[in-house]
Write a protein that holds these residues in place. Structure first.
Motif, PDB file in Angstrom:
ATOM      1  N   ASP A 166       0.837  -1.202   0.000  1.00 15.77           N
ATOM      2  CA  ASP A 166       0.000   0.000   0.000  1.00 15.77           C
ATOM      3  C   ASP A 166       0.871   1.251   0.000  1.00 15.77           C
ATOM      4  O   ASP A 166       1.891   1.311   0.681  1.00 15.77           O
ATOM      5  CB  ASP A 166      -0.912   0.039   1.223  1.00 15.77           C
TER       6      ASP A 166
ATOM      7  N   PRO B  65       1.660   5.268   0.868  1.00 20.05           N
ATOM      8  CA  PRO B  65       1.315   6.140   1.990  1.00 20.05           C
ATOM      9  C   PRO B  65      -0.034   6.844   1.775  1.00 20.05           C
ATOM     10  O   PRO B  65      -0.808   7.005   2.719  1.00 20.05           O
ATOM     11  CB  PRO B  65       2.472   7.133   2.039  1.00 20.05           C
ATOM     12  N   ALA B  66      -0.323   7.241   0.546  1.00 21.92           N
ATOM     13  CA  ALA B  66      -1.607   7.903   0.265  1.00 21.92           C
ATOM     14  C   ALA B  66      -2.782   6.960   0.522  1.00 21.92           C
ATOM     15  O   ALA B  66      -3.803   7.372   1.071  1.00 21.92           O
ATOM     16  CB  ALA B  66      -1.640   8.414  -1.173  1.00 21.92           C
ATOM     17  N   ASP B  67      -2.630   5.682   0.132  1.00 21.64           N
ATOM     18  CA  ASP B  67      -3.689   4.700   0.383  1.00 21.64           C
ATOM     19  C   ASP B  67      -3.899   4.506   1.877  1.00 21.64           C
ATOM     20  O   ASP B  67      -5.032   4.438   2.356  1.00 21.64           O
ATOM     21  CB  ASP B  67      -3.350   3.350  -0.250  1.00 21.64           C
ATOM     22  N   LEU B  68      -2.800   4.395   2.619  1.00 22.90           N
ATOM     23  CA  LEU B  68      -2.893   4.196   4.066  1.00 22.90           C
ATOM     24  C   LEU B  68      -3.519   5.407   4.747  1.00 22.90           C
ATOM     25  O   LEU B  68      -4.344   5.261   5.657  1.00 22.90           O
ATOM     26  CB  LEU B  68      -1.511   3.897   4.645  1.00 22.90           C
ATOM     27  N   ARG B  69      -3.157   6.590   4.300  1.00 18.46           N
ATOM     28  CA  ARG B  69      -3.755   7.808   4.862  1.00 18.46           C
ATOM     29  C   ARG B  69      -5.250   7.838   4.584  1.00 18.46           C
ATOM     30  O   ARG B  69      -6.044   8.178   5.455  1.00 18.46           O
ATOM     31  CB  ARG B  69      -3.087   9.058   4.299  1.00 18.46           C
ATOM     32  N   ALA B  70      -5.658   7.459   3.379  1.00 17.14           N
ATOM     33  CA  ALA B  70      -7.087   7.443   3.026  1.00 17.14           C
ATOM     34  C   ALA B  70      -7.848   6.453   3.903  1.00 17.14           C
ATOM     35  O   ALA B  70      -8.967   6.748   4.352  1.00 17.14           O
ATOM     36  CB  ALA B  70      -7.262   7.100   1.554  1.00 17.14           C
TER      37      ALA B  70
ATOM     38  N   TYR C 102      -7.012   5.579   6.947  1.00 22.64           N
ATOM     39  CA  TYR C 102      -7.051   6.184   8.280  1.00 22.64           C
ATOM     40  C   TYR C 102      -8.112   7.275   8.359  1.00 22.64           C
ATOM     41  O   TYR C 102      -8.901   7.324   9.311  1.00 22.64           O
ATOM     42  CB  TYR C 102      -5.667   6.749   8.630  1.00 22.64           C
ATOM     43  N   VAL C 103      -8.153   8.142   7.362  1.00 26.62           N
ATOM     44  CA  VAL C 103      -9.139   9.224   7.335  1.00 26.62           C
ATOM     45  C   VAL C 103     -10.555   8.648   7.311  1.00 26.62           C
ATOM     46  O   VAL C 103     -11.438   9.114   8.041  1.00 26.62           O
ATOM     47  CB  VAL C 103      -8.886  10.167   6.133  1.00 26.62           C
TER      48      VAL C 103
ATOM     49  N   CYS D 159     -11.429   7.369  10.753  1.00 20.89           N
ATOM     50  CA  CYS D 159     -11.720   8.489  11.656  1.00 20.89           C
ATOM     51  C   CYS D 159     -13.114   9.052  11.401  1.00 20.89           C
ATOM     52  O   CYS D 159     -13.846   9.357  12.349  1.00 20.89           O
ATOM     53  CB  CYS D 159     -10.670   9.591  11.497  1.00 20.89           C
TER      54      CYS D 159
ATOM     55  N   THR E 165      -2.941   6.264  20.051  1.00 15.09           N
ATOM     56  CA  THR E 165      -2.356   7.209  19.096  1.00 15.09           C
ATOM     57  C   THR E 165      -1.025   7.736  19.619  1.00 15.09           C
ATOM     58  O   THR E 165      -0.041   7.809  18.865  1.00 15.09           O
ATOM     59  CB  THR E 165      -3.334   8.365  18.824  1.00 15.09           C
TER      60      THR E 165
ATOM     61  N   ARG F  42       2.535   7.196  17.863  1.00 24.61           N
ATOM     62  CA  ARG F  42       3.290   8.407  17.509  1.00 24.61           C
ATOM     63  C   ARG F  42       4.705   8.305  18.063  1.00 24.61           C
ATOM     64  O   ARG F  42       5.671   8.686  17.417  1.00 24.61           O
ATOM     65  CB  ARG F  42       2.565   9.650  18.045  1.00 24.61           C
TER      66      ARG F  42
END
Length: 89
Positions: A21, A23-28, A30-31, A34, A74, A78
């Motif tokens: 995957d 990084p953009a896919d993983l961020r999507a 996650y978003v 949320c 989180t 982090r």
């Protein structure tokens, strides 16, 4: 929507499941998670409201407990990210 990791089939799934995957896919992902969480929480007027099903090996947990748990998770992850960034620098 229910999500679960297939750990009974692959005990190390969480270590390699996102290997392909971006990084953009993983961020999507996650978003989107949320957003689902925020919608679910918005339906409860009180932090004392309890989950419909028992969770985390115990009885029903409150929305307050869920929020605190997510803050802890989180912060822990982090911290892991900070260690990785330091190792790369």
């Amino acid at each position: 929507m229910t999500w679960s990791a297939p750990l009974e089939v692959d005990a190390d799934w969480d270590f390699h499941s996102a290997g392909e995957d971006s990084p953009a896919d993983l961020r999507a992902l996650y978003v989107a998670a949320c957003q689902r969480s925020r919608r679910a929480a918005a339906g409860h007027p009180s932090l004392s409201d309890r989950a419909a099903k028992p969770s985390f090996g115990g009885g029903p947990v409150s929305l307050r407990w869920i929020f605190v748990h997510m803050i802890e998770e989180t912060a822990q992850h982090r911290g892991h990210l900070d260690l990785l960034r330091d190792a790369l620098d």
